[in-house]
Design a protein around this motif. Structure first.
Motif, short mmCIF file in Angstrom:
data_model
loop_
_atom_site.label_atom_id
_atom_site.label_comp_id
_atom_site.label_asym_id
_atom_site.label_seq_id
_atom_site.Cartn_x
_atom_site.Cartn_y
_atom_site.Cartn_z
N ASN A 276 11.83 8.66 0.34
CA ASN A 276 10.56 8.43 1.04
C ASN A 276 10.52 7.05 1.69
O ASN A 276 9.46 6.43 1.80
N ALA A 277 11.69 6.58 2.16
CA ALA A 277 11.78 5.20 2.64
C ALA A 277 11.02 4.97 3.94
O ALA A 277 10.72 3.84 4.28
N ASP A 278 10.72 6.03 4.69
CA ASP A 278 9.97 5.89 5.94
C ASP A 278 8.54 6.40 5.82
O ASP A 278 7.86 6.59 6.82
N GLN A 279 8.09 6.59 4.60
CA GLN A 279 6.70 6.99 4.36
C GLN A 279 5.80 5.76 4.38
O GLN A 279 6.05 4.78 3.67
N THR A 280 4.76 5.78 5.20
CA THR A 280 3.88 4.61 5.30
C THR A 280 3.05 4.48 4.04
O THR A 280 2.52 5.46 3.51
N MET A 281 2.94 3.23 3.58
CA MET A 281 2.18 2.90 2.38
C MET A 281 1.58 1.52 2.56
O MET A 281 2.08 0.71 3.35
N PRO A 282 0.53 1.19 1.82
CA PRO A 282 0.02 -0.18 1.86
C PRO A 282 1.04 -1.12 1.23
O PRO A 282 1.53 -0.86 0.12
N PRO A 283 1.40 -2.20 1.91
CA PRO A 283 2.44 -3.10 1.38
C PRO A 283 1.94 -4.18 0.43
O PRO A 283 2.76 -4.93 -0.12
N ALA A 284 0.62 -4.28 0.26
CA ALA A 284 0.06 -5.32 -0.61
C ALA A 284 0.65 -6.68 -0.22
O ALA A 284 0.82 -6.97 0.97
N SER A 285 1.01 -7.50 -1.20
CA SER A 285 1.46 -8.86 -0.91
C SER A 285 2.88 -8.93 -0.36
O SER A 285 3.34 -10.03 -0.02
N LEU A 286 3.58 -7.81 -0.24
CA LEU A 286 4.84 -7.82 0.50
C LEU A 286 4.59 -8.27 1.93
O LEU A 286 5.50 -8.77 2.60
N THR A 287 3.36 -8.09 2.38
CA THR A 287 2.94 -8.57 3.71
C THR A 287 3.30 -10.03 3.90
O THR A 287 3.66 -10.46 5.01
N LYS A 288 3.19 -10.81 2.85
CA LYS A 288 3.40 -12.26 2.97
C LYS A 288 4.84 -12.62 3.35
O LYS A 288 5.11 -13.74 3.77
N MET A 289 5.76 -11.67 3.21
CA MET A 289 7.11 -11.91 3.71
C MET A 289 7.09 -12.14 5.21
O MET A 289 7.81 -13.01 5.73
N MET A 290 6.27 -11.37 5.92
CA MET A 290 6.16 -11.58 7.37
C MET A 290 5.44 -12.87 7.68
O MET A 290 5.81 -13.60 8.63
N THR A 291 4.42 -13.21 6.91
CA THR A 291 3.72 -14.48 7.10
C THR A 291 4.70 -15.64 6.95
O THR A 291 4.73 -16.57 7.77
N ALA A 292 5.54 -15.58 5.90
CA ALA A 292 6.53 -16.63 5.69
C ALA A 292 7.60 -16.62 6.78
O ALA A 292 8.04 -17.68 7.24
#
Length: 388
Positions: free
Chosen positions: A58-74
Motif C-alpha cells: 500500500n505504498a502509494d495509498q494516501t494517508m495523513p503523514p502527521a509529523s513526517l510532514t516536518k521532513m519537508m519543512t526541514a
C-alpha cells in the motif's frame, strides 16, 4: 549494434567490436525468502542509492503523514541555507501563532528571536510544532505561503501523491502523503544536503532549559540507524521514516499506521533486517566510464566515447552480482555533429533473464563536423556501403 558484457569487467569497446558474451555457468542461485509480515497500514523499504524498492505494501495509498510532514519543512530550510538565502545564525522572530501551537513543542517564547540552527534542531529532534511554524514564517512570511513552497518542492521530487496544507502535519483536510513519497523525500534529504543529515541522528536537544529526546527509538536500539523522523496522530497512527547504513549499503524504511510507538520501531527493524540480510548495493558503472567507442561519420574525429552520465547503482540479491550481464544498443551510423551529453544508445542490465536497469549511453565528448574533403570522402564511403 548490441554488445553484451559481464558487469564484473569494465570494457573499452571499439567500433568494430561484435557481440561479446561472457557466459556464466555453474553459479549458485541466490535464495531470497519471503519478506516478513509487517503490521502497518502502509510501508516501503528502499535502497537509498539506487531508489530500488525491495518491499512495499500500500505504498502509494494516501494517508495523513502527521509529523513526517516536518521532513519537508526541514528540507526546505536546508535548501534555503545551502542557497545562501538564510544562515544558521539568522534570528527568526517567534509569532503569537507559533507560540500558541499545541502538540509537540520546542517551548519557544512569543516575542523572542531564535537562531535558525536551534529551530532546525527543534523541528527534527523535538518535532516542535512551534519551531516548524516559526521556520515557515521566517522563510516565506506565512505558513500558508510556506505550504505553497512545500507543494512546489514535492512536485520537483516527484512526490505526486502528496499535498501539504501546513508545515507541521497538524490534521487538516487535503493534507496527505504516501509511504512511497516519504521515502522519496528521505532519499532527497540524505543525498541533497548531507552536511545537515547528522542532526537526524541526534538523540536529544535542549532549548529554553528543557531537554527533550528524539522519539525514534531505533537510535538507541540499532547503531546503524541514523534518522529520520517519527509522526503520530489519532488518524495517522504511529509512523516512522528510518534510515540505516551498513558497509556500503543505505536503506530507507517507511511505516505508516502502526499501533504504537513500540510497534513502529519493531516493524521498521523487521524491514531493515530483511533488506540488509538478503540484498546488497552494487555499482555497475561509474559516471563517465567509457563503455563504447563507435565510429563517427563526417566528423573531425573518427570515433566518440560513450558512457553513462551518472553512476549506475543496482540493488540485487546477495551473491548474485556475478550473474549480471549488460546489453549495449548503440545508434547505427553516428554522424557528426555529436553533442556531448546527448543520448546515442542504451545499456540494459539483466539479472538472469530479468531486466533490472536501463541507462542512457551519452556522448562523453563533442565531435564537430570534419573539413570539406574528409566529409566528401565519408560521403563516398557511405555511398559504396549503401548507407548514404
Amino acid at each position: 549494434m548490441t554488445q553484451r558484457i559481464a558487469l564484473r569487467d569494465i570494457f573499452f569497446l571499439f567500433a568494430a567490436a561484435c557481440l561479446a558474451l561472457l557466459p556464466l555457468t555453474g553459479q549458485a542461485q541466490s535464495t531470497v525468502p519471503r519478506a516478513p509480515s509487517v503490521e502497518a497500514r502502509s510501508y516501503i523499504l528502499m535502497d537509498a542509492r539506487s531508489g530500488h524498492i525491495i518491499v512495499q505494501h500500500n505504498a502509494d495509498q494516501t494517508m495523513p503523514p502527521a509529523s513526517l510532514t516536518k521532513m519537508m519543512t526541514a528540507y526546505i530550510a536546508e535548501r534555503e541555507i545551502q542557497s545562501g538565502n538564510i544562515s544558521l545564525q539568522d534570528q527568526a522572530p517567534v509569532s503569537v501563532k507559533a507560540w500558541r501551537m499545541g502538540g509537540s513543542r520546542t517551548f519557544l517564547k512569543e516575542g523572542t528571536q531564535v537562531a535558525i540552527d536551534d529551530l532546525l534542531r527543534g523541528i527534527i529532534i523535538q518535532s516542535g510544532n512551534d519551531a516548524s511554524v516559526a521556520m515557515a514564517e521566517y522563510i516565506a512570511g506565512s505558513e500558508d505561503a510556506f505550504a505553497d513552497l512545500m507543494n512546489q518542492q514535492a512536485r520537483a521530487l516527484n512526490m505526486n501523491d502528496t499535498h501539504f496544507m501546513n508545515a507541521t502535519g497538524w490534521p487538516a483536510e487535503n493534507h496527505h502523503s504516501t509511504a512511497h513519497d516519504m521515502a522519496r523525500l528521505a532519499r532527497a534529504i540524505i543525498n541533497d544536503y548531507p552536511e545537515h543529515y547528522d542532526i537526524y541522528a541526534e538523540k536529544e536537544f535542549t532549548y529554553n532549559g528543557i531537554t527533550q529526546t528524539n522519539r525514534n527509538l531505533l537510535l538507541w536500539r540499532d547503531s546503524t540507524v541514523d534518522g529520520l523522523k517519527t509522526g503520530h496522530t489519532d488518524e495517522a497512527g504511529y509512523c516512522l521514516v528510518a534510515s540505516a547504513k551498513r558497509d556500503e549499503m543505505r536503506l530507507i524504511s517507511v511505516v505508516m499506521g502502526t499501533a504504537s510507538e513500540q510497534a513502529r520501531a519493531q516493524e521498521t527493524q523487521k524491514l531493515l533486517t530483511y533488506g540488509f540480510r538478503f540484498f546488497e548495493s552494487y555499482k555497475a558503472y561509474s559516471a563517465n566510464d567509457v563503455l563504447a567507442n563507435p565510429d563517427v561519420w563526417l566528423g573531425a574525429a573518427n570515433t566518440v566515447r560513450l558512457g553513462p552520465q551518472k553512476d549506475v547503482q543496482l540493488t540485487v540479491p546477495r551473491d548474485s552480482a556475478d550473474r549480471l550481464q549488460a546489453d549495449m544498443t548503440i545508434n547505427p551510423q553516428l554522424r557528426a555533429p555529436i553533442e556531448k551529453g546527448q543520448q546515442y544508445g542504451t545499456v540494459t542490465i539483466r539479472l538472469d533473464d530479468q531486466v533490472i536497469s536501463e541507462t542512457p549511453l551519452v556522448a562523453l565528448e563533442s565531435v564537430e563536423e570534419g573539413g570539406f574533403f574528409s566529409r566528401l570522402w565519408d560521403h563516398i564511403m557511405l555511398f559504396f556501403k549503401g548507407l548514404f
